[in-house]
Scaffold this active site. Structure first.
Site, PDB file in Angstrom:
ATOM      1  N   GLN A   1      39.263  46.136  47.526  1.00  0.00           N
ATOM      2  CA  GLN A   1      40.737  45.366  47.162  1.00  0.00           C
ATOM      3  C   GLN A   1      41.056  45.046  48.743  1.00  0.00           C
ATOM      4  O   GLN A   1      40.502  43.908  48.956  1.00  0.00           O
ATOM      5  CB  GLN A   1      42.045  45.583  47.046  1.00  0.00           C
ATOM      6  CG  GLN A   1      42.666  44.038  46.563  1.00  0.00           C
ATOM      7  CD  GLN A   1      41.801  42.692  45.871  1.00  0.00           C
ATOM      8  OE1 GLN A   1      41.568  43.239  44.779  1.00  0.00           O
ATOM      9  NE2 GLN A   1      41.538  41.763  47.368  1.00  0.00           N
TER      10      GLN A   1
ATOM     11  N   CYS B   1      45.986  39.749  45.573  1.00  0.00           N
ATOM     12  CA  CYS B   1      44.920  40.578  44.951  1.00  0.00           C
ATOM     13  C   CYS B   1      44.525  40.190  43.564  1.00  0.00           C
ATOM     14  O   CYS B   1      43.554  40.588  43.190  1.00  0.00           O
ATOM     15  CB  CYS B   1      44.963  42.666  44.678  1.00  0.00           C
ATOM     16  SG  CYS B   1      46.222  42.700  43.627  1.00  0.00           S
TER      17      CYS B   1
ATOM     18  N   ARG C   1      35.208  40.556  46.556  1.00  0.00           N
ATOM     19  CA  ARG C   1      35.114  41.857  45.930  1.00  0.00           C
ATOM     20  C   ARG C   1      33.460  41.967  45.607  1.00  0.00           C
ATOM     21  O   ARG C   1      33.618  42.954  45.923  1.00  0.00           O
ATOM     22  CB  ARG C   1      36.113  41.606  45.158  1.00  0.00           C
ATOM     23  CG  ARG C   1      37.720  42.035  44.627  1.00  0.00           C
ATOM     24  CD  ARG C   1      37.711  43.258  45.198  1.00  0.00           C
ATOM     25  NE  ARG C   1      37.779  44.308  45.177  1.00  0.00           N
ATOM     26  CZ  ARG C   1      38.071  44.749  43.513  1.00  0.00           C
ATOM     27  NH1 ARG C   1      39.148  44.181  43.057  1.00  0.00           N
ATOM     28  NH2 ARG C   1      37.618  45.752  42.725  1.00  0.00           N
TER      29      ARG C   1
ATOM     30  N   ASP D   1      52.191  41.336  45.744  1.00  0.00           N
ATOM     31  CA  ASP D   1      51.600  41.704  44.689  1.00  0.00           C
ATOM     32  C   ASP D   1      52.383  41.357  43.246  1.00  0.00           C
ATOM     33  O   ASP D   1      53.726  41.658  43.840  1.00  0.00           O
ATOM     34  CB  ASP D   1      51.043  43.317  45.026  1.00  0.00           C
ATOM     35  CG  ASP D   1      50.146  43.902  44.197  1.00  0.00           C
ATOM     36  OD1 ASP D   1      49.466  42.904  42.913  1.00  0.00           O
ATOM     37  OD2 ASP D   1      49.730  44.895  44.059  1.00  0.00           O
TER      38      ASP D   1
ATOM     39  N   HIS E   1      44.169  51.024  47.289  1.00  0.00           N
ATOM     40  CA  HIS E   1      42.924  50.428  46.029  1.00  0.00           C
ATOM     41  C   HIS E   1      42.107  49.618  47.313  1.00  0.00           C
ATOM     42  O   HIS E   1      41.918  48.350  48.214  1.00  0.00           O
ATOM     43  CB  HIS E   1      43.894  49.039  45.598  1.00  0.00           C
ATOM     44  CG  HIS E   1      43.176  47.935  44.646  1.00  0.00           C
ATOM     45  ND1 HIS E   1      41.799  48.225  44.611  1.00  0.00           N
ATOM     46  CD2 HIS E   1      43.282  47.004  44.068  1.00  0.00           C
ATOM     47  CE1 HIS E   1      41.304  47.430  43.683  1.00  0.00           C
ATOM     48  NE2 HIS E   1      42.414  46.767  43.159  1.00  0.00           N
TER      49      HIS E   1
ATOM     50  N   ARG F   1      38.733  53.773  38.193  1.00  0.00           N
ATOM     51  CA  ARG F   1      39.763  53.233  37.858  1.00  0.00           C
ATOM     52  C   ARG F   1      40.685  54.051  37.058  1.00  0.00           C
ATOM     53  O   ARG F   1      40.051  54.504  35.501  1.00  0.00           O
ATOM     54  CB  ARG F   1      39.570  52.393  37.345  1.00  0.00           C
ATOM     55  CG  ARG F   1      40.488  51.317  37.051  1.00  0.00           C
ATOM     56  CD  ARG F   1      41.402  50.364  36.794  1.00  0.00           C
ATOM     57  NE  ARG F   1      40.840  49.373  38.535  1.00  0.00           N
ATOM     58  CZ  ARG F   1      41.424  47.987  38.567  1.00  0.00           C
ATOM     59  NH1 ARG F   1      42.120  47.471  37.487  1.00  0.00           N
ATOM     60  NH2 ARG F   1      41.482  47.537  39.575  1.00  0.00           N
TER      61      ARG F   1
HETATM   62  N1   CP Z   1      42.343  43.238  41.962  1.00  0.00           N
HETATM   63  C1   CP Z   1      41.967  43.837  40.656  1.00  0.00           C
HETATM   64  O1   CP Z   1      41.449  45.529  41.370  1.00  0.00           O
HETATM   65  O2   CP Z   1      41.843  43.527  39.825  1.00  0.00           O
HETATM   66  P1   CP Z   1      41.762  43.210  38.146  1.00  0.00           P
HETATM   67  O3   CP Z   1      42.643  44.122  37.848  1.00  0.00           O
HETATM   68  O4   CP Z   1      41.093  42.293  37.617  1.00  0.00           O
HETATM   69  O5   CP Z   1      40.286  44.825  38.883  1.00  0.00           O
END
Ligand code: CP
Length: 301
Positions: A131, A260, A288, A219, A128, A101
């Site tokens: 997701q 998400c 997920r 979002d 992402h 990430r």
């Molecule tokens: N939706 C998502 O990726 O959540 P986090 O940022 O908590 O990993």
């Protein structure tokens, strides 16, 4: 043999993505193989915070018999100037796969270029994909095949919106994006969708976007890393795109609501919508875990 990276949905053929979803559904229903990744180690690098990505990957690896090493930016020498390329080369000598990430797509691409093990995109400022795999799985659990259905996005044209564009093309559904003029998805992404036969419609009017759709998505107004971009201005731009009961009423009566997470009740969505009967946000979070187990298995097989 080249490593099997999972970087972005636009790099995949639709058949492979469908197989990953099918396998995710099978894993959710308890089908074997339970310990397919016994002895495998996943390194997870986080340049940004996470709850769902971190926990779902860790639990997923352990359920499959593997294990994880978790590194935040301050744990690694990347924070002190070691290159992503050198980090990729070194980690590849210790672990079987890397989940990253990070901020820029270049970091992710460098990791994939120089690693000799599979690399998985756990979110960048551009996309992402994990997701979206969970979101498509969630939609289909509730409403059947997503192909031919209509999804509306109301809010910032951010990284998650970009992966929705990729998903619309790969899974064959219509996507209507309602975003402020100042926060539109990148033109190159919309061009890619058009060239690849995607039905992706862009508007600045959320009511128009949501009319009669099967699913409404939004979002957070401030994505991670946006904190310095002028909070008040973004709130003013995005307030008309809030998903509230009135906006949901313009969608189909049984339309789903997706987010998400993390959510900010009273900002991008009202408490009545996200905690209401049309919301499937907890299923998205759960899925997920299942779909990432499928992705991990595909990468490591
Ligand atoms: N939706 C998502 O990726 O959540 P986090 O940022 O908590 O990993």
């Amino acid at each position: 043999m080249a490593s099997r990276h999972f970087l972005d949905l636009d790099q995949f053929d639709a058949g492979t993505l469908r197989k990953l979803l099918d396998q995710g559904r099978a894993l959710k229903s308890g089908a074997p193989p339970a310990k397919k990744l016994a002895g495998k180690m996943l390194a997870m690098l986080f340049d940004k915070p996470s709850t769902r990505t971190r926990v779902s990957f860790e639990v997923g690896m352990k359920q499959l018999g593997g294990d994880v090493v978790i590194l935040s930016q301050r744990d690694t020498q990347i924070g002190r100037g070691e290159t992503v390329a050198d980090t990729a080369r070194v980690l590849s000598r210790y672990v079987d796969a890397i989940m990253m990430r990070t901020t820029t797509r270049k970091n992710l691409e460098d990791m994939a270029r120089y690693a000799t093990v599979p690399v998985i995109n756990g979110l960048t400022d551009d996309s992402h994909p994990c997701q979206l795999m969970a979101d498509v799985m969630t939609f289909e659990e509730r409403r059947g095949p997503i192909a031919g259905k209509v999804v509306a996005w109301s809010g910032d044209g951010n990284n998650v919106a970009a992966s929705w564009v990729h998903a619309a093309v790969k899974f064959g559904f219509e996507l209507r994006l309602a975003c402020p003029r100042e926060l539109m998805p990148p033109p190159a992404l919309l061009d890619w969708a058009r060239k690849n036969g995607g039905k992706v419609i862009v508007t600045h009017d959320p009511q128009q976007a949501v009319a009669g759709v099967d699913c409404v998505v939004t979002d957070a107004w401030l994505s991670m890393g946006d904190e310095k971009k002028g909070e008040t201005n973004r709130h003013n731009l995005l307030a008309p795109f809030r998903v509230d009961e009135r906006l949901m009423a313009a969608a189909k009566k049984d339309a789903l609501f997706m987010h998400c997470l993390p959510a900010h009740r009273g900002e991008e969505v009202t408490g009545g919508v996200i905690d209401g009967p049309q919301s499937v946000v907890w299923d998205e979070a759960e899925n997920r875990l299942h779909v990432q187990k499928s992705i991990l298995t595909w990468c490591l097989e």
